[in-house]
Design an enzyme around this catalytic site. Structure first.
Site, PDB file in Angstrom:
ATOM      1  N   GLY A   1      53.758   5.760  37.876  1.00  0.00           N
ATOM      2  CA  GLY A   1      53.453   7.141  38.250  1.00  0.00           C
ATOM      3  C   GLY A   1      52.363   7.169  39.303  1.00  0.00           C
TER       4      GLY A   1
ATOM      5  N   GLY B   1      50.412   8.130  31.724  1.00  0.00           N
ATOM      6  CA  GLY B   1      50.190   9.550  31.472  1.00  0.00           C
ATOM      7  C   GLY B   1      48.876   9.797  30.746  1.00  0.00           C
TER       8      GLY B   1
ATOM      9  CG  ASP C   1      43.999  17.415  33.426  1.00  0.00           C
ATOM     10  OD1 ASP C   1      44.507  18.107  34.321  1.00  0.00           O
ATOM     11  OD2 ASP C   1      43.654  16.220  33.593  1.00  0.00           O
TER      12      ASP C   1
ATOM     13  CG  HIS D   1      52.621  17.579  72.545  1.00  0.00           C
ATOM     14  ND1 HIS D   1      53.556  16.852  71.831  1.00  0.00           N
ATOM     15  CD2 HIS D   1      52.384  16.888  73.689  1.00  0.00           C
ATOM     16  CE1 HIS D   1      53.889  15.759  72.527  1.00  0.00           C
ATOM     17  NE2 HIS D   1      53.186  15.760  73.655  1.00  0.00           N
TER      18      HIS D   1
HETATM   19  P1  FAD Z   1      38.367  17.104  33.532  1.00  0.00           P
HETATM   20  O1  FAD Z   1      38.184  16.818  34.963  1.00  0.00           O
HETATM   21  O2  FAD Z   1      38.880  16.024  32.664  1.00  0.00           O
HETATM   22  O3  FAD Z   1      36.952  17.572  33.008  1.00  0.00           O
HETATM   23  C1  FAD Z   1      36.698  17.839  31.668  1.00  0.00           C
HETATM   24  C2  FAD Z   1      35.201  17.716  31.442  1.00  0.00           C
HETATM   25  O4  FAD Z   1      34.904  18.251  30.170  1.00  0.00           O
HETATM   26  C3  FAD Z   1      34.689  16.282  31.427  1.00  0.00           C
HETATM   27  O5  FAD Z   1      33.512  16.186  32.195  1.00  0.00           O
HETATM   28  C4  FAD Z   1      34.380  16.023  29.958  1.00  0.00           C
HETATM   29  O6  FAD Z   1      33.320  15.119  29.767  1.00  0.00           O
HETATM   30  C5  FAD Z   1      33.974  17.410  29.514  1.00  0.00           C
HETATM   31  N1  FAD Z   1      34.126  17.658  28.083  1.00  0.00           N
HETATM   32  C6  FAD Z   1      35.191  17.420  27.297  1.00  0.00           C
HETATM   33  N2  FAD Z   1      34.969  17.866  26.052  1.00  0.00           N
HETATM   34  C7  FAD Z   1      33.731  18.396  26.066  1.00  0.00           C
HETATM   35  C8  FAD Z   1      32.934  19.042  25.083  1.00  0.00           C
HETATM   36  N3  FAD Z   1      33.382  19.250  23.841  1.00  0.00           N
HETATM   37  N4  FAD Z   1      31.710  19.455  25.439  1.00  0.00           N
HETATM   38  C9  FAD Z   1      31.227  19.269  26.708  1.00  0.00           C
HETATM   39  N5  FAD Z   1      31.953  18.684  27.659  1.00  0.00           N
HETATM   40  C10 FAD Z   1      33.187  18.266  27.345  1.00  0.00           C
HETATM   41  N6  FAD Z   1      44.230  15.354  40.650  1.00  0.00           N
HETATM   42  C11 FAD Z   1      44.404  15.838  41.897  1.00  0.00           C
HETATM   43  O7  FAD Z   1      44.660  17.023  42.057  1.00  0.00           O
HETATM   44  N7  FAD Z   1      44.291  15.013  42.993  1.00  0.00           N
HETATM   45  C12 FAD Z   1      44.001  13.700  42.872  1.00  0.00           C
HETATM   46  O8  FAD Z   1      43.913  12.990  43.866  1.00  0.00           O
HETATM   47  C13 FAD Z   1      43.829  13.168  41.576  1.00  0.00           C
HETATM   48  N8  FAD Z   1      43.546  11.868  41.409  1.00  0.00           N
HETATM   49  C14 FAD Z   1      43.368  11.380  40.147  1.00  0.00           C
HETATM   50  C15 FAD Z   1      43.107  10.027  40.006  1.00  0.00           C
HETATM   51  C16 FAD Z   1      42.934   9.487  38.745  1.00  0.00           C
HETATM   52  C17 FAD Z   1      42.653   8.013  38.606  1.00  0.00           C
HETATM   53  C18 FAD Z   1      42.985  10.346  37.604  1.00  0.00           C
HETATM   54  C19 FAD Z   1      42.754   9.806  36.228  1.00  0.00           C
HETATM   55  C20 FAD Z   1      43.243  11.694  37.738  1.00  0.00           C
HETATM   56  C21 FAD Z   1      43.443  12.222  39.020  1.00  0.00           C
HETATM   57  N9  FAD Z   1      43.739  13.571  39.212  1.00  0.00           N
HETATM   58  C22 FAD Z   1      43.945  14.053  40.467  1.00  0.00           C
HETATM   59  C23 FAD Z   1      43.843  14.505  38.076  1.00  0.00           C
HETATM   60  C24 FAD Z   1      42.527  15.313  37.924  1.00  0.00           C
HETATM   61  O9  FAD Z   1      41.454  14.413  37.778  1.00  0.00           O
HETATM   62  C25 FAD Z   1      42.614  16.226  36.727  1.00  0.00           C
HETATM   63  O10 FAD Z   1      43.774  17.026  36.809  1.00  0.00           O
HETATM   64  C26 FAD Z   1      41.395  17.144  36.689  1.00  0.00           C
HETATM   65  O11 FAD Z   1      40.217  16.392  36.594  1.00  0.00           O
HETATM   66  C27 FAD Z   1      41.480  18.096  35.508  1.00  0.00           C
HETATM   67  O12 FAD Z   1      40.373  18.924  35.517  1.00  0.00           O
HETATM   68  P2  FAD Z   1      39.809  19.580  34.171  1.00  0.00           P
HETATM   69  O13 FAD Z   1      38.651  20.423  34.593  1.00  0.00           O
HETATM   70  O14 FAD Z   1      40.900  20.197  33.418  1.00  0.00           O
HETATM   71  O15 FAD Z   1      39.313  18.352  33.275  1.00  0.00           O
HETATM   72  P1  NAI Z   2      52.253   9.783  35.420  1.00  0.00           P
HETATM   73  O1  NAI Z   2      52.789  10.785  34.486  1.00  0.00           O
HETATM   74  O2  NAI Z   2      52.102  10.120  36.852  1.00  0.00           O
HETATM   75  O3  NAI Z   2      53.120   8.455  35.356  1.00  0.00           O
HETATM   76  C1  NAI Z   2      53.292   7.742  34.168  1.00  0.00           C
HETATM   77  C2  NAI Z   2      54.441   6.772  34.357  1.00  0.00           C
HETATM   78  O4  NAI Z   2      54.433   5.882  33.272  1.00  0.00           O
HETATM   79  C3  NAI Z   2      55.805   7.465  34.388  1.00  0.00           C
HETATM   80  O5  NAI Z   2      56.574   6.980  35.446  1.00  0.00           O
HETATM   81  C4  NAI Z   2      56.398   7.108  33.025  1.00  0.00           C
HETATM   82  O6  NAI Z   2      57.802   7.047  33.036  1.00  0.00           O
HETATM   83  C5  NAI Z   2      55.775   5.745  32.776  1.00  0.00           C
HETATM   84  N1  NAI Z   2      55.668   5.376  31.379  1.00  0.00           N
HETATM   85  C6  NAI Z   2      55.333   6.157  30.335  1.00  0.00           C
HETATM   86  N2  NAI Z   2      55.332   5.431  29.192  1.00  0.00           N
HETATM   87  C7  NAI Z   2      55.640   4.160  29.545  1.00  0.00           C
HETATM   88  C8  NAI Z   2      55.762   2.954  28.820  1.00  0.00           C
HETATM   89  N3  NAI Z   2      55.565   2.889  27.506  1.00  0.00           N
HETATM   90  N4  NAI Z   2      56.110   1.834  29.496  1.00  0.00           N
HETATM   91  C9  NAI Z   2      56.313   1.857  30.844  1.00  0.00           C
HETATM   92  N5  NAI Z   2      56.209   2.984  31.579  1.00  0.00           N
HETATM   93  C10 NAI Z   2      55.854   4.125  30.938  1.00  0.00           C
HETATM   94  O7  NAI Z   2      50.844   9.368  34.769  1.00  0.00           O
HETATM   95  P2  NAI Z   2      49.594   8.586  35.350  1.00  0.00           P
HETATM   96  O8  NAI Z   2      49.961   7.762  36.526  1.00  0.00           O
HETATM   97  O9  NAI Z   2      48.955   7.970  34.171  1.00  0.00           O
HETATM   98  O10 NAI Z   2      48.686   9.752  35.871  1.00  0.00           O
HETATM   99  C11 NAI Z   2      48.323  10.814  34.995  1.00  0.00           C
HETATM  100  C12 NAI Z   2      48.209  12.083  35.734  1.00  0.00           C
HETATM  101  O11 NAI Z   2      47.012  12.108  36.509  1.00  0.00           O
HETATM  102  C13 NAI Z   2      49.303  12.337  36.764  1.00  0.00           C
HETATM  103  O12 NAI Z   2      50.473  12.838  36.185  1.00  0.00           O
HETATM  104  C14 NAI Z   2      48.665  13.342  37.637  1.00  0.00           C
HETATM  105  O13 NAI Z   2      48.802  14.592  37.045  1.00  0.00           O
HETATM  106  C15 NAI Z   2      47.209  12.919  37.638  1.00  0.00           C
HETATM  107  N6  NAI Z   2      46.926  12.171  38.868  1.00  0.00           N
HETATM  108  C16 NAI Z   2      47.086  12.801  40.067  1.00  0.00           C
HETATM  109  C17 NAI Z   2      46.854  12.137  41.244  1.00  0.00           C
HETATM  110  C18 NAI Z   2      47.075  12.841  42.517  1.00  0.00           C
HETATM  111  O14 NAI Z   2      47.249  14.052  42.496  1.00  0.00           O
HETATM  112  N7  NAI Z   2      47.095  12.145  43.644  1.00  0.00           N
HETATM  113  C19 NAI Z   2      46.395  10.745  41.270  1.00  0.00           C
HETATM  114  C20 NAI Z   2      46.321  10.159  39.949  1.00  0.00           C
HETATM  115  C21 NAI Z   2      46.560  10.878  38.814  1.00  0.00           C
END
Ligand code: FAD
Ligand code: NAI
Length: 476
Positions: free
Chosen positions: A193, A282, A323, A455
């Protein structure tokens, strides 16, 4: 310990929470935000997953590793010679940590500027009280808050493989994947993913041999099939190895690394031995420590807080965004929900258009899309026209030396309304914004085709793809 009264208490300071809190304060609501994330010194690090272990650090490493990749492979074409090219991983990680800290500090500054009261600690529901909810903050100092409205924005955590918990040394979540101290010789990734592709690309560019094991039979099912095919071709050419249709079995760790037993698509037993394993299968909604049961806040079977289209939970004046609720796990989706909820609390009509949320994958080529894919339109039985334009025929892409991919438009067969735009290629992340604006304004493909685009620019490929819907490209 004193009790403090607020109009709005936001639990969670990620993009959903901190942006929601700022908007609420802008609207004159007395607002607090509670976030528990700690930096390496134990101090506050607001910004959530996105800022600390997600969007921001991953893009910092993608940039560093892309520079390294270009220096090693693309510079020679430009006549630039380099001797003794090397990568200092510790310095690269330090730079990334610096970028994260700038964002943490920026959010603390924004809280002050907008008069949001910040509490560093864990927030949890205590009980419903006259005029709202009692929220406990457990942190450096304990606090009791009373909130007229609560916005829950507690985010998500990485899903683990059964029987293979993250140790962040050998079996890595996104957290460990962003701080591998030295380039592993062999890196395994479970899940092809978004995280698997982005983090796999980072470490592949730096020299790791990367193998990605995916359960599904095909690649990137959420993307348009044509885009997925083009991207997969490019990734394989770069050296990423994929195995689809696998069933992961036992994962064993030893000093020397990780061994993953799996069944391949043919049903044969196989193993993958690697130095480190990233598990990116995921994410799961996070309500740890929130005490939802204490106030009867309803969760679904996946652990997500149940909300309606307006982010209302089953409890009056308790909202949830980002999320921790249904919908795509994207920072900008979380932000839009945070803003809309703040506006609803203030009596306005906040709105999120779920049909125009863009997706971007920051690999090379970048992948970006908004709206419907061709396979979705086919499944819906909707009559559509398609038009695409390759970057190979775009002057700016040729000058950049990056001609992989194309822009593709899907428009309604009768009205010409844009139904989806799909881009694989250079700066797709930036180009997609035009398509989002167009779709928000219910533009037709012809509207884009008639707009003057600079362009030479990559955006001309967007215009040409719009022209292609009517089979009248000018440069291809
Ligand atoms: P979060 O960012 O998870 O924030 C939740 C916060 O709540 C955290 O700071 C946590 O510590 C705090 N918290 C939880 N429970 C409590 C509590 N009880 N009391 C106080 N604090 C608490 N999305 C994009 O759109 N573009 C990207 O390029 C992208 N790249 C990603 C790369 C990676 C490796 C990952 C893992 C995710 C990426 N995402 C990306 C997804 C994005 O990070 C999340 O969708 C986003 O952070 C969700 O925002 P949120 O505010 O719902 O939660
Ligand atoms: P993902 O949902 O993007 O991909 C997970 C992949 O793992 C899928 O292809 C699924 O079929 C596979 N999978 C699930 N269970 C498996 C198993 N048991 N064995 C093998 N394959 C398996 O999830 P990912 O990459 O963990 O990212 C989580 C989320 O974070 C994304 O869905 C996205 O919402 C967010 N994110 C967004 C980014 C961006 O916007 N550029 C960058 C990174 C994360």
């Amino acid at each position: 310990m004193s009790t403090k009264q607020f109009d709005v208490v936001v639990i969670g300071g990620g993009p959903g929470g901190y942006i929601g809190a700022i908007r609420a304060a802008q609207l004159g609501l007395n607002t607090a935000c509670i976030d528990e994330w700690k930096n390496d010194k134990g101090g506050p690090a607001p910004g959530g997953t996105c800022t600390n272990v997600g969007c921001i650090p991953s893009k910092a490493l993608l940039q560093s590793s892309e520079h390294f990749d270009h220096a090693g492979h693309a510079f020679a074409d430009h006549g630039i010679g380099l001797k003794d090219l090397s990568i200092d991983v510790a310095k690269m990680l330090k730079r990334k940590d610096g970028v994260v800290k700038q964002n943490n500090d920026g959010i603390l500054y924004l809280f002050k500027k907008n008069k949001v009261t910040f509490f560093h600690g864990r927030g949890s529901f205590v009980k419903a009280v006259e005029g709202g909810y009692e929220i406990a903050v457990a942190g450096a100092a304990s606090e009791t808050l009373v909130a007229r409205h609560v916005i829950v924005a507690t985010g998500s955590n990485a899903r683990q493989l059964p029987g293979a918990p993250f140790d962040e040394e050998l079996i890595l979540s996104n957290d460990g994947a962003l701080r591998i101290p030295a380039v592993p010789k062999k890196l395994g990734v479970v899940g092809s993913g978004v995280i698997g592709l982005e983090m796999g690309s980072v470490w592949r560019r730096l020299g790791a041999e990367v193998t990605i094991l995916e359960a599904l039979p095909g690649f990137l099912g959420a993307a348009d099939e044509q885009v997925a095919k083009e991207a997969q071709k490019a990734f394989v050419k770069q050296g990423l190895k994929f195995e689809f249709g696998v069933k992961i079995g036992e994962v064993k760790t030893a000093k020397s690394g990780v061994t993953v037993a799996y069944t391949n698509a043919k049903g044969e037993a196989a193993t993958l031995a690697v130095d480190k394993l990233i598990v990116s299968i995921g994410r799961v909604p996070n309500t740890i420590g929130l005490n939802p049961e204490g106030v009867g806040l309803k969760l679904d079977e996946r652990g997500a807080i149940v909300v309606d289209g307006d982010c209302r939970t089953n409890l009056p004046n308790v909202w949830a965004v980002g999320d921790v609720v249904r919908g795509p796990m994207l920072a900008h989706k979380a932000e839009e929900e945070g803003v809309a909820v703040a506006e609803r609390i203030a009596g306005q009509h906040g709105h999120v258009n779920f049909d125009t949320i863009p997706w971007v994958i920051y690999t090379s080529p970048e992948i970006a899309w908004v709206g419907r894919t061709e396979q979705q339109l086919k499944a819906e039985g909707r009559a559509y026209k398609a038009g695409s334009f390759p970057f190979m025929a775009n002057g700016r892409a040729r000058a950049l030396g990056d001609t992989t991919g194309f822009v593709k438009f899907l428009a309604d067969a009768k009205t010409d309304e844009i139904l989806g735009v799909h881009i694989v290629g250079p700066f797709a992340s930036e180009l997609i914004a035009e398509a989002v604006v167009a779709m928000e304004f219910k533009a037709s493909a012809e509207d884009i085709a008639r707009i003057c685009h600079a362009h030479p620019s990559l955006s001309e490929a967007t215009k040409e793809a719009a022209l292609a819907v009517d089979k009248r490209t000018l440069n291809f």
